[in-house]
Design a protein around this motif. Structure first.
Motif, PDB file in Angstrom:
ATOM      1  N   VAL A  37       0.853  -1.186   0.000  1.00 28.86           N
ATOM      2  CA  VAL A  37       0.000   0.000   0.000  1.00 28.86           C
ATOM      3  C   VAL A  37       0.891   1.239   0.000  1.00 28.86           C
ATOM      4  CG1 VAL A  37      -1.720   1.317   1.298  1.00 28.86           C
ATOM      5  CG2 VAL A  37      -1.860  -1.177   1.220  1.00 28.86           C
ATOM      6  N   ILE A  39       1.359   5.247   0.720  1.00 24.86           N
ATOM      7  CA  ILE A  39       0.827   6.406   1.415  1.00 24.86           C
ATOM      8  C   ILE A  39       1.768   7.574   1.167  1.00 24.86           C
ATOM      9  CG2 ILE A  39      -0.359   5.066   3.192  1.00 24.86           C
ATOM     10  CD1 ILE A  39       1.916   5.723   5.101  1.00 24.86           C
ATOM     11  N   GLY A  40       1.226   8.781   1.221  1.00 27.75           N
ATOM     12  CA  GLY A  40       2.023   9.966   0.931  1.00 27.75           C
ATOM     13  C   GLY A  40       1.514  10.635  -0.326  1.00 27.75           C
ATOM     14  N   LYS A  42       0.193  11.599  -3.802  1.00 29.20           N
ATOM     15  CA  LYS A  42      -0.619  10.870  -4.779  1.00 29.20           C
ATOM     16  C   LYS A  42      -0.277  11.271  -6.210  1.00 29.20           C
ATOM     17  CE  LYS A  42      -4.587  10.184  -1.698  1.00 29.20           C
ATOM     18  NZ  LYS A  42      -3.907  10.715  -0.505  1.00 29.20           N
ATOM     19  N   ILE A  65       3.614  12.707   6.593  1.00 31.47           N
ATOM     20  CA  ILE A  65       2.895  11.628   5.911  1.00 31.47           C
ATOM     21  C   ILE A  65       2.016  10.923   6.929  1.00 31.47           C
ATOM     22  CG2 ILE A  65       3.090   9.534   4.516  1.00 31.47           C
ATOM     23  CD1 ILE A  65       5.934  10.355   3.828  1.00 31.47           C
ATOM     24  N   SER A  67      -0.570   8.167   8.492  1.00 31.79           N
ATOM     25  CA  SER A  67      -0.722   6.734   8.215  1.00 31.79           C
ATOM     26  C   SER A  67      -2.082   6.415   7.600  1.00 31.79           C
ATOM     27  CB  SER A  67      -0.537   5.924   9.504  1.00 31.79           C
ATOM     28  OG  SER A  67      -1.575   6.246  10.431  1.00 31.79           O
ATOM     29  N   ASN A  68      -3.073   7.279   7.843  1.00 25.92           N
ATOM     30  CA  ASN A  68      -4.425   7.076   7.298  1.00 25.92           C
ATOM     31  C   ASN A  68      -4.992   5.700   7.641  1.00 25.92           C
ATOM     32  OD1 ASN A  68      -4.530   9.650   6.121  1.00 25.92           O
ATOM     33  ND2 ASN A  68      -3.520   8.930   4.261  1.00 25.92           N
ATOM     34  N   VAL A  70      -3.446   2.921   7.968  1.00 31.92           N
ATOM     35  CA  VAL A  70      -2.682   1.794   7.423  1.00 31.92           C
ATOM     36  C   VAL A  70      -1.754   1.245   8.509  1.00 31.92           C
ATOM     37  CG1 VAL A  70      -0.945   1.110   5.712  1.00 31.92           C
ATOM     38  CG2 VAL A  70      -2.773   2.690   5.073  1.00 31.92           C
ATOM     39  N   GLY A 145       1.791   8.352  11.964  1.00 34.77           N
ATOM     40  CA  GLY A 145       2.465   8.730  10.726  1.00 34.77           C
ATOM     41  C   GLY A 145       3.908   9.130  10.957  1.00 34.77           C
ATOM     42  N   CYS A 170      -2.118  19.114  -1.218  1.00 32.21           N
ATOM     43  CA  CYS A 170      -2.706  19.182   0.125  1.00 32.21           C
ATOM     44  C   CYS A 170      -3.197  20.598   0.403  1.00 32.21           C
ATOM     45  CB  CYS A 170      -1.683  18.748   1.166  1.00 32.21           C
ATOM     46  SG  CYS A 170      -2.331  18.745   2.853  1.00 32.21           S
ATOM     47  N   ARG A 211       6.778   9.197  -0.846  1.00 32.97           N
ATOM     48  CA  ARG A 211       5.828   8.123  -0.608  1.00 32.97           C
ATOM     49  C   ARG A 211       6.459   7.024   0.246  1.00 32.97           C
ATOM     50  NH1 ARG A 211       3.878   7.228  -6.908  1.00 32.97           N
ATOM     51  NH2 ARG A 211       2.552   9.086  -7.067  1.00 32.97           N
ATOM     52  N   GLU A 213       6.019   2.863   0.888  1.00 36.24           N
ATOM     53  CA  GLU A 213       5.391   1.607   0.476  1.00 36.24           C
ATOM     54  C   GLU A 213       5.334   0.704   1.706  1.00 36.24           C
ATOM     55  OE1 GLU A 213       6.172  -0.872  -3.381  1.00 36.24           O
ATOM     56  OE2 GLU A 213       7.368  -1.740  -1.764  1.00 36.24           O
TER      57      GLU A 213
END
Length: 219
Positions: A37, A39-40, A42, A65, A67-68, A70, A145, A170, A211, A213
């Motif tokens: 996945v 994150i960061g 897009k 960043i 974690s949303n 995750v 995060g 953002c 980002r 991974e």
């Protein structure tokens, strides 16, 4: 066949059978199925770039960043290396830089290092995503995060490179978070809410193109 030979043969057969019965299976580590996945950032391409200079060799700029939600292990970190301004600069190899990952502190600013040492990046070209393997550290993504920050290695006079990609994706991010690692190494945060109205139209929101991974358990 003589009796002694028969007894010897029976003994050898028994010994072989015993040896076979005592051979154990090799230990097997069973790992859950995982999926990757991101994150960061897009965006695939940068809106503009930022670089270091000889006047500020220890300058760092950071980006948060989240974690949303995750959870998993951080396998890789990716940083977007941006293009130079002129053709002559673009033809030159991009210069080295340092990438840092920090944990947020109690004030919501970069605190302790998440990766125990700066990541030394030697870009292979000028416009692409540069990925670094972090799996050896076995880093569990913090729930709050992480901050990613860049610094520059041995910048030369009037040199703005290497440029790293920045984005405006953002809408509620601060203008930027930065520090000069000299006598005062504290982090500073500039918020667009405090930018004069006359400057707001030119106030870029400096979101570092970075980002993570993350390997998460597959559902």
């Amino acid at each position: 066949m003589k009796r002694g030979a028969v007894l010897l043969l029976l003994f050898l057969v028994s010994l072989y059978s015993y040896a076979q019965s005592t051979v154990g299976l090799k230990e097997v580590i069973v790992k859950p199925n995982t999926e990757k996945v991101l994150i960061g950032t897009k965006q695939r391409k940068a809106d503009y770039g930022i670089g270091g200079s000889k006047d500020f060799p220890f300058f760092q700029t950071a980006y948060f960043i989240p974690s949303n939600g995750v959870t998993g292990f951080v396998d890789r970190v990716g940083l977007y290396i941006y293009h130079k301004h002129s053709f002559l600069e673009f033809a030159k190899p991009a210069k080295e830089l340092l990438l840092y990952l920090y944990l947020p502190d109690s004030a919501g600013m970069p605190g302790a290092l998440f990766v125990p040492e700066p990541i030394h990046i030697k870009p292979k070209k000028n416009t692409y995503w540069h990925w670094v393997d972090l799996s050896e550290y076995s880093l569990n993504l913090p729930a709050q995060g992480v901050f990613a920050a860049v610094g520059w290695v041995k910048p030369s006079k009037n040199d703005a490179g290497p440029l790293v990609g920045m984005s405006n994706e953002c809408s509620d991010c601060p203008f930027y978070i930065y520090r000069f690692m000299t006598e005062d190494s504290a982090w500073h945060k500039i918020d667009t809410n405090k930018v004069p109205v006359t400057d707001k139209k030119n106030a870029f929101r400096n979101g570092l193109m970075v980002r993570l991974e993350v390997a998460v358990e597959a559902k």
